[in-house]
Scaffold this active site. Structure first.
Site, PDB file in Angstrom:
ATOM      1  N   CYS A  25      41.091  48.487  47.659  1.00 22.43           N
ATOM      2  CA  CYS A  25      41.295  47.286  48.482  1.00 22.43           C
ATOM      3  C   CYS A  25      41.874  47.671  49.840  1.00 22.43           C
ATOM      4  O   CYS A  25      42.563  48.681  49.960  1.00 22.43           O
ATOM      5  CB  CYS A  25      42.289  46.320  47.822  1.00 22.43           C
ATOM      6  SG  CYS A  25      41.744  45.630  46.263  1.00 22.43           S
ATOM      7  N   ASP A  26      41.607  46.823  50.819  1.00 17.82           N
ATOM      8  CA  ASP A  26      42.258  46.987  52.120  1.00 17.82           C
ATOM      9  C   ASP A  26      42.356  45.628  52.796  1.00 17.82           C
ATOM     10  O   ASP A  26      41.434  44.821  52.700  1.00 17.82           O
ATOM     11  CB  ASP A  26      41.474  47.945  53.019  1.00 17.82           C
ATOM     12  CG  ASP A  26      42.298  48.337  54.233  1.00 17.82           C
ATOM     13  OD1 ASP A  26      43.195  49.197  54.075  1.00 17.82           O
ATOM     14  OD2 ASP A  26      42.086  47.761  55.308  1.00 17.82           O
TER      15      ASP A  26
END
Length: 198
Positions: free
Chosen positions: A70-71
């Site tokens: 994730c980012d």
């Protein structure tokens, strides 16, 4: 075929807590991917590329796992903001964010090793920031919390005091959209409940 291991390619304690809260105990591996390699002015492209790169960076450590990367970034007035570099930047950022509406983008990538598939999606949530005094901004930045977060605030921490409302997915602002995760797992043929308390 047994259920694959559930791996979180993230150093974020908030993402791990979100998963634990819904009954998933992930194996945590920090990718240490150099985010500065990716340069783009498109928020969706940026978070999706970084999420995929983080997951891919740790994939060689596993043979048969689901690897989630994730980012997150905040888009405010057309400008992309990640974690502030230092307290001065965080103060200036909050002076800019005060009373404004931003959009929190979180890219999600799942590498499904058993099926040799990669899914990449983005969730966007609108965040309405409170009007803040300079004194409150400095006090908040002095806690150190904003320096650890994309957008310089943690909704699940003290930063929650300075968010008037959100439109969209709540957990997305914390770093991982639980509804989107469920949908992506379903698309790969898994029930999210299969990963409870393994």
């Amino acid at each position: 075929m047994g259920l694959p291991q559930f791996v979180l390619a993230s150093a974020s304690p908030a993402r791990r807590r979100l998963l634990q809260m819904v009954g998933i105990e992930p194996i945590v591996r920090v990718s240490n991917f150099d985010e500065s390699q990716i340069q783009t002015e498109n928020a969706t492209e940026l978070v999706e590329t970084l999420a995929r790169c983080k997951a891919e960076a740790i994939a060689p450590q596993f043979d048969s796992a689901l690897i989630v990367g994730c980012d997150s970034v905040l888009l405010l007035n057309g400008e992309i903001h990640g974690k502030p570099e230092n307290a001065e930047v965080a103060i200036a950022r909050w002076q800019h964010m005060s009373g404004q509406v931003g959009e929190l983008y979180t890219g999600h990538a799942i590498i499904d090793q058993p099926q040799q598939q990669i899914l990449v999606r983005t969730q966007v949530t609108r965040v309405y920031f409170a009007q803040m005094s300079d004194r409150a901004i400095r006090a908040y930045v002095a806690t150190g919390e904003p320096l650890k977060c994309a957008g310089a605030f943690a909704l699940e921490g003290r930063g929650g005091l300075f968010v008037d409302k959100i439109e969209g997915c709540h957990s997305n602002v914390i770093g991982l959209s639980l509804p989107l995760l469920r949908q992506m797992l379903s698309q790969l043929g898994y029930e999210v409940t299969e990963f409870w308390d393994r």
